[in-house]
Design a protein around this motif. Structure first.
Motif, PDB file in Angstrom:
ATOM      1  N   PHE A  49       0.822  -1.214   0.000  1.00 15.62           N
ATOM      2  CA  PHE A  49       0.000   0.000   0.000  1.00 15.62           C
ATOM      3  C   PHE A  49       0.855   1.263   0.000  1.00 15.62           C
ATOM      4  N   ALA A  50       0.369   2.276  -0.726  1.00 15.63           N
ATOM      5  CA  ALA A  50       0.963   3.621  -0.673  1.00 15.63           C
ATOM      6  C   ALA A  50      -0.165   4.645  -0.626  1.00 15.63           C
ATOM      7  N   TRP A  51      -0.057   5.618   0.278  1.00 17.23           N
ATOM      8  CA  TRP A  51      -1.043   6.700   0.345  1.00 17.23           C
ATOM      9  C   TRP A  51      -0.883   7.607  -0.871  1.00 17.23           C
ATOM     10  N   LEU A  52      -2.018   8.015  -1.450  1.00 15.62           N
ATOM     11  CA  LEU A  52      -2.022   9.001  -2.533  1.00 15.62           C
ATOM     12  C   LEU A  52      -2.681  10.301  -2.109  1.00 15.62           C
ATOM     13  N   GLY A  53      -3.407  10.281  -1.015  1.00 18.64           N
ATOM     14  CA  GLY A  53      -4.113  11.444  -0.497  1.00 18.64           C
ATOM     15  C   GLY A  53      -4.709  11.082   0.848  1.00 18.64           C
ATOM     16  N   SER A  54      -5.477  12.005   1.430  1.00 14.94           N
ATOM     17  CA  SER A  54      -6.005  11.756   2.772  1.00 14.94           C
ATOM     18  C   SER A  54      -7.016  10.616   2.800  1.00 14.94           C
ATOM     19  N   LYS A  55      -7.705  10.357   1.674  1.00 13.37           N
ATOM     20  CA  LYS A  55      -8.679   9.268   1.607  1.00 13.37           C
ATOM     21  C   LYS A  55      -8.468   8.411   0.365  1.00 13.37           C
ATOM     22  N   SER A  56      -7.227   8.326  -0.090  1.00 16.46           N
ATOM     23  CA  SER A  56      -6.959   7.547  -1.293  1.00 16.46           C
ATOM     24  C   SER A  56      -5.605   6.859  -1.181  1.00 16.46           C
ATOM     25  N   GLY A  57      -5.493   5.747  -1.884  1.00 20.47           N
ATOM     26  CA  GLY A  57      -4.250   5.003  -1.863  1.00 20.47           C
ATOM     27  C   GLY A  57      -4.122   4.098  -3.073  1.00 20.47           C
ATOM     28  N   ARG A  58      -2.963   3.459  -3.186  1.00 24.37           N
ATOM     29  CA  ARG A  58      -2.677   2.525  -4.266  1.00 24.37           C
ATOM     30  C   ARG A  58      -2.276   1.192  -3.653  1.00 24.37           C
ATOM     31  N   ILE A  59      -2.746   0.093  -4.238  1.00 30.09           N
ATOM     32  CA  ILE A  59      -2.351  -1.223  -3.754  1.00 30.09           C
ATOM     33  C   ILE A  59      -1.817  -2.079  -4.897  1.00 30.09           C
ATOM     34  N   ARG A  60      -0.864  -2.951  -4.548  1.00 32.08           N
ATOM     35  CA  ARG A  60      -0.335  -3.959  -5.446  1.00 32.08           C
ATOM     36  C   ARG A  60      -0.448  -5.294  -4.704  1.00 32.08           C
ATOM     37  N   LEU A  61      -1.127  -6.262  -5.316  1.00 27.58           N
ATOM     38  CA  LEU A  61      -1.429  -7.521  -4.638  1.00 27.58           C
ATOM     39  C   LEU A  61      -0.501  -8.641  -5.088  1.00 27.58           C
ATOM     40  N   HIS A  62       0.096  -9.327  -4.095  1.00 27.85           N
ATOM     41  CA  HIS A  62       0.825 -10.564  -4.344  1.00 27.85           C
ATOM     42  C   HIS A  62       0.121 -11.699  -3.609  1.00 27.85           C
ATOM     43  N   ASN A  63      -0.118 -12.803  -4.317  1.00 26.55           N
ATOM     44  CA  ASN A  63      -0.739 -13.977  -3.708  1.00 26.55           C
ATOM     45  C   ASN A  63       0.233 -14.669  -2.754  1.00 26.55           C
ATOM     46  N   ALA A  64      -0.294 -15.677  -2.050  1.00 27.86           N
ATOM     47  CA  ALA A  64       0.521 -16.399  -1.080  1.00 27.86           C
ATOM     48  C   ALA A  64       1.723 -17.081  -1.718  1.00 27.86           C
ATOM     49  N   ASP A  65       1.609 -17.464  -2.994  1.00 26.02           N
ATOM     50  CA  ASP A  65       2.732 -18.119  -3.666  1.00 26.02           C
ATOM     51  C   ASP A  65       3.702 -17.127  -4.293  1.00 26.02           C
ATOM     52  N   GLY A  66       3.462 -15.843  -4.077  1.00 29.37           N
ATOM     53  CA  GLY A  66       4.339 -14.804  -4.601  1.00 29.37           C
ATOM     54  C   GLY A  66       3.910 -14.232  -5.935  1.00 29.37           C
ATOM     55  N   SER A  67       2.957 -14.890  -6.599  1.00 30.85           N
ATOM     56  CA  SER A  67       2.512 -14.404  -7.907  1.00 30.85           C
ATOM     57  C   SER A  67       1.724 -13.110  -7.761  1.00 30.85           C
ATOM     58  N   ILE A  68       1.679 -12.343  -8.844  1.00 27.37           N
ATOM     59  CA  ILE A  68       0.991 -11.056  -8.845  1.00 27.37           C
ATOM     60  C   ILE A  68      -0.441 -11.238  -9.338  1.00 27.37           C
ATOM     61  N   ALA A  69      -1.389 -10.624  -8.668  1.00 32.82           N
ATOM     62  CA  ALA A  69      -2.792 -10.639  -9.085  1.00 32.82           C
ATOM     63  C   ALA A  69      -3.243  -9.215  -9.358  1.00 32.82           C
ATOM     64  N   GLU A  70      -4.174  -9.085 -10.318  1.00 31.38           N
ATOM     65  CA  GLU A  70      -4.639  -7.755 -10.688  1.00 31.38           C
ATOM     66  C   GLU A  70      -5.419  -7.089  -9.547  1.00 31.38           C
ATOM     67  N   ILE A  71      -6.235  -7.889  -8.853  1.00 28.79           N
ATOM     68  CA  ILE A  71      -7.102  -7.335  -7.818  1.00 28.79           C
ATOM     69  C   ILE A  71      -7.695  -8.458  -6.983  1.00 28.79           C
ATOM     70  N   SER A  72      -8.013  -8.155  -5.755  1.00 31.70           N
ATOM     71  CA  SER A  72      -8.862  -8.995  -4.912  1.00 31.70           C
ATOM     72  C   SER A  72      -9.955  -8.103  -4.350  1.00 31.70           C
ATOM     73  N   GLY A  73     -11.208  -8.504  -4.551  1.00 27.56           N
ATOM     74  CA  GLY A  73     -12.306  -7.725  -3.973  1.00 27.56           C
ATOM     75  C   GLY A  73     -12.251  -7.718  -2.454  1.00 27.56           C
ATOM     76  N   ASN A  74     -11.981  -8.884  -1.868  1.00 28.59           N
ATOM     77  CA  ASN A  74     -11.888  -8.956  -0.413  1.00 28.59           C
ATOM     78  C   ASN A  74     -10.644  -8.244   0.100  1.00 28.59           C
ATOM     79  N   GLY A  75      -9.539  -8.382  -0.634  1.00 30.46           N
ATOM     80  CA  GLY A  75      -8.314  -7.696  -0.232  1.00 30.46           C
ATOM     81  C   GLY A  75      -8.472  -6.191  -0.278  1.00 30.46           C
TER      82      GLY A  75
END
Length: 274
Positions: A49-75
């Protein structure tokens, strides 16, 4: 030491680690270490996670096996809960979260902070798409389903059996075969759907990079998309996974899907990582 927060959404658990804390680290290797159930903190994935503003941010998701995923709704919803706790957000506030599948706006419906910290969030999940597809397995058997995109790939299989098996084979076995099938260049998430009524379905999830999981936000969204579009179920649709229920509102092709569900903070801490 790597500082982290841990949260879950219907049992689907994630670690939130700031990009600053993970600077100069290999995020794939770090995710494998942190997510290990017996030798690490334990989680289905890490949201960097990185903050982009007071109520906004950016996320990059890595799965448990280290692979990259575009998004997780629950995450994404877990990150929204963590952001709420950090800034003292209240019901009615909106948080903007950039993902590799695009911007997601999370509306906070309620915040409960008595004894635990939980939020209910409605997330705009983008405009999904679905089409019929047949996957031919290595043993020659064909599996009929629906290829669905919710910003990441899904293959939804509708089953009649209460144990979610397909032609006498367990859903876990079918899920593993379909997930890594050559038809899917970057693998796919797999959902098995049992229709309970026009307003409710039950699902099982085989998640790419993780395996069987208790819940999935994008899997819930994909399952609802397939069932509303092709099986005449109705919106809003209650989707029940082993970890709990979520609600999907979708008005059909060309419209944005909304996903509503809970997220709860579990812990904050620091982890030793080599």
């Amino acid at each position: 030491m790597i500082p982290f927060a841990k949260a879950h959404a219907c049992g689907n658990d994630f670690l939130i680690v700031t990009e600053d804390a993970a600077a100069k680290r290999d995020w794939s290797d770090l995710s494998r270490q942190l997510c290990a159930r017996n030798t690490g903190v334990g989680a289905d994935g890490v949201e960097f996670f990185a903050w982009l503003g007071s109520k906004s941010g950016r996320i990059r998701l890595h799965n448990a096996d280290g692979s990259i995923a575009e998004i997780s709704g629950n995450g994404t919803r877990c990150v929204a809960a963590w952001m709420c706790s950090m800034i003292g957000a209240k019901a009615g506030d909106e948080l903007r979260i950039e993902t590799d599948a695009g911007l997601r706006i999370c509306r906070i419906n309620s915040v409960r902070a008595n004894g635990s910290y939980s939020v209910e969030v409605t997330t705009g999940m983008g405009i999904p798409s679905a089409s019929r597809k047949t996957v031919k397995l290595a043993n020659g058997h064909s599996v009929e389903g629906l290829a669905v995109s919710t910003g990441n790939p899904h293959f939804v299989i509708v089953v009649d059996s209460s144990d979610f098996s397909v032609a006498g084979t367990t859903w876990q076995e079918i899920g593993a075969q379909v997930c890594s099938h050559s038809d899917f260049a970057h693998q796919t998430n797999v959902e098995f759907v049992h229709i309970v009524s026009p307003n409710e379905i039950e699902i099982r999830i085989y998640e790419r990079g993780v395996g069987p999981t208790t819940s999935s936000g994008t899997g819930t969204s994909a399952s609802a998309t397939a069932i509303i579009a092709f099986y005449r179920c109705l919106s809003p649709l209650r989707v029940v996974a082993p970890g709990g229920a979520q609600t999907v509102k979708w008005d059909g092709p060309g419209s944005e899907l909304e996903l509503t569900g809970p997220a709860t903070l579990i812990a904050r801490g620091e982890a030793w990582c080599g």
